[in-house]
Design a protein around this motif. Structure first.
Motif, PDB file in Angstrom:
ATOM      1  N   UNK A  74       3.031 -15.437  -3.290  1.00 44.79           N
ATOM      2  CA  UNK A  74       4.264 -15.204  -4.041  1.00 44.79           C
ATOM      3  C   UNK A  74       4.275 -13.841  -4.731  1.00 44.79           C
ATOM      4  N   UNK A  75       3.375 -12.959  -4.338  1.00 44.93           N
ATOM      5  CA  UNK A  75       3.344 -11.596  -4.897  1.00 44.93           C
ATOM      6  C   UNK A  75       4.564 -10.794  -4.460  1.00 44.93           C
ATOM      7  N   UNK A  76       4.817  -9.734  -5.204  1.00 38.47           N
ATOM      8  CA  UNK A  76       5.878  -8.786  -4.891  1.00 38.47           C
ATOM      9  C   UNK A  76       5.552  -8.056  -3.592  1.00 38.47           C
ATOM     10  N   UNK A  77       6.485  -7.254  -3.125  1.00 32.22           N
ATOM     11  CA  UNK A  77       6.307  -6.400  -1.960  1.00 32.22           C
ATOM     12  C   UNK A  77       5.075  -5.515  -2.170  1.00 32.22           C
ATOM     13  N   UNK A  78       4.269  -5.375  -1.137  1.00 32.81           N
ATOM     14  CA  UNK A  78       3.109  -4.475  -1.200  1.00 32.81           C
ATOM     15  C   UNK A  78       3.578  -3.086  -0.755  1.00 32.81           C
ATOM     16  N   UNK A  79       3.727  -2.179  -1.712  1.00 26.35           N
ATOM     17  CA  UNK A  79       4.244  -0.843  -1.424  1.00 26.35           C
ATOM     18  C   UNK A  79       3.187   0.122  -0.897  1.00 26.35           C
ATOM     19  N   UNK A  80       1.951  -0.310  -0.771  1.00 26.44           N
ATOM     20  CA  UNK A  80       0.914   0.533  -0.193  1.00 26.44           C
ATOM     21  C   UNK A  80       0.783   1.869  -0.912  1.00 26.44           C
ATOM     22  N   UNK A  81       0.857   2.977  -0.148  1.00 22.03           N
ATOM     23  CA  UNK A  81       0.681   4.317  -0.715  1.00 22.03           C
ATOM     24  C   UNK A  81       1.836   4.731  -1.628  1.00 22.03           C
ATOM     25  N   UNK A  82       2.928   3.976  -1.617  1.00 22.08           N
ATOM     26  CA  UNK A  82       4.068   4.282  -2.495  1.00 22.08           C
ATOM     27  C   UNK A  82       3.918   3.639  -3.870  1.00 22.08           C
ATOM     28  N   UNK A  83       2.941   2.800  -4.016  1.00 20.69           N
ATOM     29  CA  UNK A  83       2.761   2.050  -5.254  1.00 20.69           C
ATOM     30  C   UNK A  83       2.649   2.975  -6.466  1.00 20.69           C
ATOM     31  N   UNK A  84       3.413   2.639  -7.501  1.00 19.51           N
ATOM     32  CA  UNK A  84       3.446   3.347  -8.787  1.00 19.51           C
ATOM     33  C   UNK A  84       3.927   4.793  -8.667  1.00 19.51           C
ATOM     34  N   UNK A  85       4.678   5.060  -7.611  1.00 18.54           N
ATOM     35  CA  UNK A  85       5.256   6.400  -7.436  1.00 18.54           C
ATOM     36  C   UNK A  85       6.769   6.301  -7.557  1.00 18.54           C
ATOM     37  N   UNK A  86       7.389   7.398  -7.978  1.00 20.41           N
ATOM     38  CA  UNK A  86       8.842   7.450  -8.106  1.00 20.41           C
ATOM     39  C   UNK A  86       9.489   7.687  -6.751  1.00 20.41           C
ATOM     40  N   UNK A  87      10.699   7.128  -6.586  1.00 18.79           N
ATOM     41  CA  UNK A  87      11.448   7.265  -5.346  1.00 18.79           C
ATOM     42  C   UNK A  87      11.589   8.732  -4.959  1.00 18.79           C
ATOM     43  N   UNK A  88      11.967   9.580  -5.908  1.00 20.28           N
ATOM     44  CA  UNK A  88      12.196  11.005  -5.607  1.00 20.28           C
ATOM     45  C   UNK A  88      10.927  11.699  -5.134  1.00 20.28           C
ATOM     46  N   UNK A  89       9.823  11.316  -5.682  1.00 23.80           N
ATOM     47  CA  UNK A  89       8.537  11.893  -5.280  1.00 23.80           C
ATOM     48  C   UNK A  89       8.220  11.521  -3.818  1.00 23.80           C
ATOM     49  N   UNK A  90       8.428  10.255  -3.491  1.00 25.59           N
ATOM     50  CA  UNK A  90       8.178   9.797  -2.121  1.00 25.59           C
ATOM     51  C   UNK A  90       9.199  10.408  -1.167  1.00 25.59           C
ATOM     52  N   UNK A  91      10.443  10.482  -1.617  1.00 27.23           N
ATOM     53  CA  UNK A  91      11.504  11.054  -0.792  1.00 27.23           C
ATOM     54  C   UNK A  91      11.201  12.509  -0.425  1.00 27.23           C
ATOM     55  N   UNK A  92      10.589  13.233  -1.343  1.00 23.79           N
ATOM     56  CA  UNK A  92      10.243  14.631  -1.073  1.00 23.79           C
ATOM     57  C   UNK A  92       9.183  14.741   0.031  1.00 23.79           C
ATOM     58  N   UNK A  93       8.311  13.754   0.137  1.00 20.69           N
ATOM     59  CA  UNK A  93       7.233  13.773   1.125  1.00 20.69           C
ATOM     60  C   UNK A  93       7.617  13.108   2.447  1.00 20.69           C
ATOM     61  N   UNK A  94       8.374  12.019   2.373  1.00 20.94           N
ATOM     62  CA  UNK A  94       8.647  11.209   3.568  1.00 20.94           C
ATOM     63  C   UNK A  94      10.070  10.661   3.506  1.00 20.94           C
ATOM     64  N   UNK A  95      11.077  11.566   3.528  1.00 24.34           N
ATOM     65  CA  UNK A  95      12.460  11.139   3.292  1.00 24.34           C
ATOM     66  C   UNK A  95      12.996  10.144   4.316  1.00 24.34           C
ATOM     67  N   UNK A  96      12.671  10.322   5.556  1.00 24.63           N
ATOM     68  CA  UNK A  96      13.210   9.427   6.582  1.00 24.63           C
ATOM     69  C   UNK A  96      12.685   8.002   6.423  1.00 24.63           C
TER      70      UNK A  96
END
Length: 192
Positions: A74-96
């Motif tokens: 019943x855990x939340x989604x496992x965000x892997x390498x995106x965990x605890x990162x901001x959307x904009x930060x991830x978008x800058x690296x891997x937008x697609x």
């Protein structure tokens, strides 16, 4: 008839993608906690994921209710390498990939994380096990945004894109009634 009362845990106040990280919940709004506890069936069984924000929320609303063991399915989604990162930060690296993950959920997965379909499979397994073991009871399931959406998707036969349009607030209740394998959404994102 079995009823699921899906409760979203108290807020973490994180402004990042929080999945499997074990952040605490802010449960300082005791009036909201008391309203939530009072709204839920007194004879319901309480279960939560194994993350501290759901465990503490379940503890806060438990009262005299019987508690079931925590369930890691019943855990939340496992965000892997995106965990605890901001959307904009991830978008800058891997937008697609991040846009595809949220705009066309399904098989797209974060690096070292789970796709939406994998999350739904895991959560459905946990919920099915819970229902099979406690058929005909009120089950108060203290969980996460993504977990609740998997069950809304199931009850309403929605696509992943359609279910992501729903809002699930902290300390809200989404109730689903299950009778003869028919799932019926009673209310979503109810704030007592």
């Amino acid at each position: 008839m079995t009823r699921l009362h899906l409760v979203r845990h108290g807020p973490t106040h994180a402004k990042t993608m929080v999945g499997w990280s074990d952040l605490p919940a802010d449960l300082s709004d005791t009036a909201a906690i008391n309203r939530l506890s009072g709204f839920l069936p007194k004879s319901g069984l309480i279960i939560s994921s194994d993350l501290s924000r759901t465990i503490a929320t379940a503890d806060a609303i438990q009262g005299e209710r019987r508690r079931l063991p925590h369930d890691p399915d019943l855990r939340e989604i496992h965000f892997g390498d995106w965990e605890l990162r901001k959307f904009k930060e991830i978008e800058a690296e891997d937008p697609d990939r991040i846009r595809a993950y949220w705009e066309h959920p399904g098989d797209v997965r974060p690096p070292n994380g789970e796709s939406w379909n994998e999350v739904a499979t895991r959560v459905n397994r946990g919920i099915d096990r819970l229902i099979a073991g406690h058929a005909g009871e009120d089950l108060i399931v203290v969980v996460h945004f993504g977990v609740i959406l998997t069950q809304v998707q199931r009850a309403e036969c929605l696509t992943a894109s359609e279910v992501f349009a729903h809002r699930i607030d902290n300390l809200s209740v989404t109730s689903i009634q299950i009778e003869n394998n028919n799932w019926s959404l009673q209310h979503i994102n109810h704030i007592p």
